[in-house]
Design a protein around this motif. Structure first.
Motif, short mmCIF file in Angstrom:
data_model
loop_
_atom_site.label_atom_id
_atom_site.label_comp_id
_atom_site.label_asym_id
_atom_site.label_seq_id
_atom_site.Cartn_x
_atom_site.Cartn_y
_atom_site.Cartn_z
N ASP A 1 2.96 4.06 -1.78
CA ASP A 1 3.04 4.64 -3.12
C ASP A 1 4.45 4.66 -3.70
O ASP A 1 4.63 4.80 -4.89
CB ASP A 1 2.51 6.08 -3.08
CG ASP A 1 1.11 6.17 -3.63
OD1 ASP A 1 0.59 5.12 -4.04
OD2 ASP A 1 0.55 7.27 -3.66
N ILE B 1 0.82 -1.20 0.00
CA ILE B 1 0.00 0.00 0.00
C ILE B 1 0.86 1.26 0.00
O ILE B 1 0.36 2.34 0.23
CB ILE B 1 -0.96 0.03 1.21
CG1 ILE B 1 -0.20 -0.24 2.49
CG2 ILE B 1 -2.10 -0.92 1.01
CD1 ILE B 1 -0.99 0.13 3.72
N GLU C 1 3.53 1.39 -13.26
CA GLU C 1 2.56 1.38 -14.35
C GLU C 1 2.77 2.56 -15.29
O GLU C 1 2.19 2.59 -16.38
CB GLU C 1 1.14 1.48 -13.79
CG GLU C 1 0.74 0.30 -12.95
CD GLU C 1 -0.68 0.46 -12.44
OE1 GLU C 1 -1.56 -0.21 -12.97
OE2 GLU C 1 -0.90 1.26 -11.52
N ARG D 1 0.37 3.16 -9.61
CA ARG D 1 1.63 2.64 -9.10
C ARG D 1 2.75 3.12 -10.00
O ARG D 1 2.57 3.27 -11.21
CB ARG D 1 1.63 1.12 -9.09
CG ARG D 1 0.57 0.42 -8.28
CD ARG D 1 0.28 1.01 -6.93
NE ARG D 1 1.40 1.17 -6.04
CZ ARG D 1 1.68 0.38 -5.02
NH1 ARG D 1 0.95 -0.65 -4.75
NH2 ARG D 1 2.71 0.62 -4.23
N ARG E 1 -1.32 10.48 -4.58
CA ARG E 1 -1.48 9.34 -3.68
C ARG E 1 -2.56 8.38 -4.16
O ARG E 1 -3.70 8.76 -4.43
CB ARG E 1 -1.85 9.91 -2.32
CG ARG E 1 -1.78 8.99 -1.17
CD ARG E 1 -2.00 9.83 0.09
NE ARG E 1 -2.66 9.07 1.13
CZ ARG E 1 -2.01 8.27 1.99
NH1 ARG E 1 -0.71 8.16 1.91
NH2 ARG E 1 -2.67 7.61 2.91
N PHE E 2 -2.22 7.13 -4.26
CA PHE E 2 -3.15 6.03 -4.58
C PHE E 2 -3.80 6.15 -5.95
O PHE E 2 -4.84 5.55 -6.19
CB PHE E 2 -4.26 5.93 -3.53
CG PHE E 2 -3.76 5.59 -2.15
CD1 PHE E 2 -2.47 5.12 -1.97
CD2 PHE E 2 -4.57 5.73 -1.05
CE1 PHE E 2 -2.00 4.80 -0.71
CE2 PHE E 2 -4.11 5.41 0.23
CZ PHE E 2 -2.82 4.95 0.39
N THR E 3 -3.26 6.93 -6.85
CA THR E 3 -3.88 6.97 -8.17
C THR E 3 -3.25 5.92 -9.08
O THR E 3 -3.93 5.22 -9.80
CB THR E 3 -3.73 8.35 -8.82
OG1 THR E 3 -2.36 8.71 -8.79
CG2 THR E 3 -4.56 9.38 -8.11
#
Ligand code: SF4
Ligand code: SF4
Ligand code: SF4
Ligand code: SF4
Ligand code: FES
Lengths: 532, 229
Positions: free
Chosen positions: A115, A113, A228, A225, A221-223
């Motif tokens: 980032d 979890i 990717e 990885r 944040r969290f959008t």
């Protein structure tokens, strides 16, 4: 070692030292870590950052130096003449490995979890160094997680490896002491300084330098990885400074901008406001040609535009407006067409914002290409928005061909404009573009190969990260289409941004001979290693 | 017949019979083509053999005893072959879907998403499974979780079961045992492609449906539930 003695003495401002048996000559004052880097030897490090002062607090970069009884941190150790450094000897290799194990004792290892995973220096060094199971079975020290440090940043104190890079970014880049360490030992913890929040115009640089995922930007944040994303080099279009950036993109959209090292322009940094400019790339885009408020085809739009231009041209009332928001190529192409049309040429820009200027990176001029438009216009550079306003109110203009969507004009002038035939080449459906007789969709800055000129007159290339939406084409290409429809005699035949560049650099004196350079393809970040 | 195998290349005599060699290029040769014998050409021999096999199967199925359906579903072993009991009952026709055969324990059925104790999704949207998925059929949109101890959760979790190649790599990749393929459920036939996309709720529901433990017993770090002391 076995290297033959240099025949000519090295210049006095350099030193020669031996690292792992290879002699290397570096400028005086270089540290051993950087000297090793020139040999391709990557000494592991956490707290050292080439853009910051040296703290030497992580001890991850220890090396052996001959005649020195103790291991030395190579980031702090200045290279000396005749120094013999070893990075691969058992003693220093073990020391670095043990330092890493020490760092990992209390690390939460919540990579799934986190980032930073995928571009994390701690992850990378772990795989480089030992890749071994933990030998620690005592409970880990718990620290606060998901701490709201400021408007843009979230802290996970458990992940922090106490390198103090972020503190130094605040102190040295943003000139604001907003972060501090409290407590000692394994209870040492990063926190905001008393009465402070992490709130400065350069705060997200702390996220970039953080070698682990302790600091994360709320915006990203969290959008996505890290692995990717694809990365394309570009230039920030937030202001006239033109900070070099990487666009990190995926699925035909940008997800974040991060600074790219350019010592002459922005060093390692960029401002927070600039980072958010990518949001504009997705908002209110013009994706298809519009004729009289209705979506249309390129053929119909060009035909209508050609008629209106011909009519205005006959009466000598054609005005062409360039834009400091657009790149050099489209401005040059349109200026050239304007010459063929014998039109009056103006240029506009977004109004300056003096409150954002500082002596670091941020400039009051929020246009990326003011210098470029001025260079292209040469003598006509005085025809700014005020001149356009005067011409409009005097009723001398019958039709306007406009690049971009920024027209900082008075209400009266805008009312005049609404009665005229406006042909807009714009990336967004905004402001005057909404009332345009013909609107032609063009690519925004991240979608096409081009260039901008920053406040120091530095010509900087940008590259296409992803394709423009719908039927939009590069700005210069829209100009070519318009030229071929409205005045075939102008013979605009450019087929590639490179062709425009060639003509442009031949015609505009300060850019003479500037190379277009290599075509750049997006780099997959999963192959790019750690960042920070 | 004679191909261009290794032996032939070495041993000229075993190769096709050479009738003439071109003068221009010695590689161009005229060879004798070996045709099958007339006996083979009629395929009578092969047809006779084939009919024999079919007849044998017919006898087995017609006179042989079937394994009872319950034994079939339980996967009970076939009775061993003996002198008095020939192995005829090895061949079975299963009346699918009324009857189902035994599935091995590691059969990969539809995916299911594991639940936490509070029934929330166990997945933390780490993106490992969409990264490893060779068919690119997992779509996750992560979001911040309300639970501060969890931090991240999937706002959207979709698997396109039509595109899935049932490789099981997603299950292997998951660091938190959040996704499994042990539901034992087949992908259902659908009329529209879109209907084969399983959403987060469907995937979570599947884990409660199938009578298996909907909660994962695995723990983070693998050191027991209180690994953080
Ligand atoms: S900081 Fe690095 S090692 Fe630590 S949890 Fe994040 S990705 Fe993993
Ligand atoms: S938050 Fe990151 S940059 Fe700051 S001290 Fe901790 S590890 Fe270093
Ligand atoms: S089983 Fe294989 S193809 Fe199917 S979702 Fe998992 S990783 Fe993708
Ligand atoms: S690998 Fe597991 S935790 Fe990660 S996104 Fe997939 S299901 Fe969720
Ligand atoms: S990098 Fe040298 S001590 Fe941290």
């Amino acid at each position: 070692m076995s290297d033959p003695a240099p025949t000519t003495p090295p210049p006095p401002d350099t030193v020669t030292l031996t690292i792992d048996g290879t002699a290397v000559t570096v400028p005086k004052g270089t540290n051993v870590l950087e000297a090793a880097k020139t040999l391709g030897i990557d000494i592991s490090a956490f707290c050292y950052h080439p853009g910051l002062s040296i703290a030497a607090c992580c001890r991850q970069c220890l090396v052996s130096i001959e005649k020195n009884p103790k291991l030395q941190p190579s980031c702090q150790q200045t290279a000396g003449d005749g120094m013999v450094v070893r990075t691969t000897d058992p003693q220093s290799t073990l020391a670095r490995k043990q330092m890493l194990e020490f760092t990992l004792v209390n690390h939460p290892i919540d990579c799934p979890i986190c980032d930073k995973a995928g571009e994390c220096t701690l992850q990378k060094l772990y795989f480089d160094h030992d890749n071994a199971d933990s030998r620690v079975d005592v409970p880990k020290v718990e620290k606060p997680k998901v701490v709201d440090l400021g408007p843009h940043i979230v802290l996970d104190a458990e992940r922090c490896i106490l390198c103090t890079r972020c503190i130094r970014v605040c102190d040295e880049v943003a000139d604001s002491h907003q972060l501090e360490m409290i407590n000692r030992g394994d209870h040492q913890e990063l926190t905001t300084a008393p009465g402070q929040r992490l709130d400065n115009p350069y705060s997200i640089n702390t996220v970039d330098v953080c070698p682990v995922g302790a600091l994360t930007a709320k915006d990203f944040r969290f959008t996505m990885r890290a692995w990717e994303l694809d990365s394309t080099p570009s230039v920030c279009h937030g202001c006239a400074t033109g900070c070099n950036v990487e666009i990190h993109h995926k699925n035909d959209r940008a997800w974040r901008l991060v600074p790219r090292l350019n010592a002459e322009v922005n060093g390692h940094w960029m401002c927070d406001e600039g980072r958010f400019t990518y949001h504009e790339l997705r908002e209110g885009r013009l994706a298809a040609p519009v004729v009289d408020g209705l979506p249309s085809s390129w053929d119909k739009a060009l035909g209508t535009a050609a008629e209106k231009i011909a009519a205005a041209q006959a009466g000598g009332g054609l005005a062409v407006v360039l834009s400091a928001q657009a790149g050099n190529e489209e401005n040059y192409a349109l200026a050239k067409l304007a010459t063929a049309w014998k039109a009056q040429v103006f240029w506009t820009a977004r109004p300056h914002r003096p409150e954002r200027a500082d002596d670091k990176l941020r400039d009051a001029d929020v246009n990326p290409n003011t210098a470029g438009v001025k260079a292209i216009l040469g003598g006509a550079a005085d025809n700014d928005a005020a001149a356009l306003e005067a011409a409009l109110t005097a009723g001398k203009v019958k039709a306007v061909v406009m690049l971009g969507y920024d027209l900082p004009l008075s209400e009266g002038a805008l009312r005049h404009l609404r009665e005229l035939d406006l042909i807009a080449l714009a990336s967004h459906e905004r402001g005057p573009v909404k009332h345009a007789a013909v609107a032609l969709p063009i690519a925004a800055w991240a979608e096409t190969a081009g260039s901008v000129t920053n406040r120091d007159g530095k010509l900087q290339r940008t590259h296409a990260a992803f394709p423009p939406p719908g039927q939009a084409v590069a700005g210069w290409e829209a100009v070519v289409r318009l030229g071929q429809a409205a005045s075939p005699a102008a013979k605009l035949t450019w087929a590639h941004g490179r062709d425009v560049w060639k003509d442009m650099t031949a015609a505009v004196a300060p850019w003479k001979g500037a190379p277009w350079g290599r075509e750049v393809r997006p780099l997959q970040l999963r192959f790019a290693g750690s960042r920070g | 017949m004679a191909g261009h195998g290794h032996e032939e290349a070495h041993d000229e005599t075993a190769g096709p019979k050479v009738l003439a060699v071109s003068k221009v290029s010695p590689k161009v040769r005229t060879i004798a083509v070996v045709r099958p014998s007339e006996h083979d050409v009629t395929y009578l021999e092969a047809a006779r053999k084939g009919l024999g096999v079919t007849l044998r199967h017919f006898m087995k199925n017609f006179f042989g005893k079937r394994r009872p359906a319950e034994a079939l579903a339980k996967g009970e072993a076939v009775e061993p072959r003996s002198r008095f009991k020939p192995a005829w009952n090895e061949i079975e026709t299963i009346q699918y879907p009324e009857e189902k055969t035994h599935y091995p324990e590691r059969f990969r059925g539809l995916h299911r998403l594991m639940q936490r104790e509070d029934g929330n999704v166990r997945c933390v949207a780490c993106m490992c499974c969409p990264t490893v998925c060779p068919a690119n059929c997992i779509t996750i949109i992560p979001a911040e979780s309300d639970d501060k101890g969890v931090e991240k959760k999937p706002a959207v979790f979709e698997i396109d079961e039509l595109r899935c190649v049932v490789c099981g790599l997603c299950v292997e990749a998951c660091p938190c045992d959040a996704i499994r393929m042990d539901s034992g459920v087949h992908a259902k036939p659908v009329e529209n492609r879109g209907d084969a996309i399983m959403t987060r709720e469907l995937l979570l529901g599947l884990s409660a449906d199938v009578g298996k433990d909907p909660q994962s017993t695995a723990t983070q770090g693998g050191e027991g539930p209180d690994w953080r002391g």
